[in-house]
Design an enzyme around this catalytic site. Structure first.
Site, mmCIF file in Angstrom:
data_model
loop_
_atom_site.group_PDB
_atom_site.id
_atom_site.type_symbol
_atom_site.label_atom_id
_atom_site.label_comp_id
_atom_site.label_asym_id
_atom_site.label_seq_id
_atom_site.Cartn_x
_atom_site.Cartn_y
_atom_site.Cartn_z
ATOM 1 N N HIS A 176 1.702 -2.353 4.077
ATOM 2 C CA HIS A 176 1.585 -0.892 3.835
ATOM 3 C C HIS A 176 0.077 -0.733 4.044
ATOM 4 O O HIS A 176 -0.797 -1.452 3.886
ATOM 5 C CB HIS A 176 2.314 -0.448 2.823
ATOM 6 N N HIS A 185 9.056 -0.073 -1.628
ATOM 7 C CA HIS A 185 8.500 -1.349 -2.509
ATOM 8 C C HIS A 185 7.956 -0.888 -3.757
ATOM 9 O O HIS A 185 8.015 -1.221 -4.748
ATOM 10 C CB HIS A 185 8.183 -2.526 -1.867
#
Length: 262
Positions: free
Chosen positions: A214, A155
């Site tokens: 993340h 992303h």
């Protein structure tokens, strides 16, 4: 149509400025670091946007390159042909989308391989009970396991690259002048609004990735790949004659070189 034109006017005034192209990469990098530090030091409470099944993530971010490709294709074709009248030049400029597709494909393949070669299969998300009999992520998930490896943020990479590419291509609007009564004006206005909102979605979801998903190193690498993909093309290669080239502008090469020198 009047409301659409007002919206397009605001978006043009916001995204087409050279300052946006100059500082957006730095803003993305800084916000990624700030969001990551916030996630580590003082995590935000869970929200709708922290759920991977939220609408923006499922229907936009997951297919971010598809949205970017499909909207930039007619935008580049219409604006570049309007300014140059040369089909060959338009096709050359449209090849930027093929380059972008190649960058997307290669980078995501690299990320997948890194996660594969650095990962192992476990019985639970807490990384308990390593299951050495499963040697791939697909096999691990198929047997109900949990694969853990170095998962570079796709992303962060893709949203960075897409947002910067859209802003670069919208720079052509400095030169585009159309008759308000012509159908071309309506088409370009609609595309400007769509691309503008898409850019804001990409930036917003990039920020959400920074604060919710993340770890820091995974987002640093993802963002770095996105920045390198953008700078390697628009900042270096597209300045050369043997390339898809930059959006047509008055003295575009000189302006572009000045932009990256500052």
């Amino acid at each position: 149509m009047e409301h659409l034109e007002r919206c397009a006017w605001v978006l043009r005034g916001t995204l087409v400025r050279s300052a946006v192209r100059r500082y957006l990469p730095w803003a993305l990098a800084a916000s990624m670091l700030a969001g990551s530090l916030l996630k580590e030091l003082s995590p935000l409470p869970e929200s709708y946007l922290s759920n991977k099944r939220n609408v923006l993530n499922v229907y936009f971010v997951k297919v971010a390159w598809g949205w970017t490709f499909c909207l930039l294709l007619p935008f580049i074709a219409l604006t570049n042909y309007h300014l140059t009248g040369k089909a060959g030049l338009v096709l050359r400029r449209l090849s930027t989308l093929l380059v972008g597709t190649a960058i997307w494909y290669v980078c995501t393949a690299i990320f997948s391989n890194i996660e594969h070669y650095t990962g192992s299969c476990y019985q639970s998300p807490a990384l308990e009970g390593e299951r050495k009999e499963h040697q791939s992520k697909q096999q691990c998930h198929g047997e109900g396991g949990f694969w853990h490896g170095f998962d570079i943020s796709g992303h962060s990479f893709l949203l960075t690259f897409c947002a910067l590419m859209i802003v670069e291509e919208m720079a052509v609007l400095h030169e585009v002048k159309t008759d308000r009564n012509h159908c071309l004006h309506a088409a370009i206005t609609t595309l400007v609004v769509a691309l503008g909102f898409l850019t804001f979605i990409w930036v917003w979801m990039f920020l959400c990735t920074a604060v919710y998903f993340h770890n820091l190193s995974q987002k640093v690498f993802g963002t770095l790949f996105g920045l390198l993909g953008w700078y390697g093309t628009y900042g270096c290669w597209y300045l050369k004659s043997f390339s898809p080239g930059l959006p047509p502008q008055s003295s575009s090469l000189n302006l572009k070189q000045d932009t990256y020198k500052k």
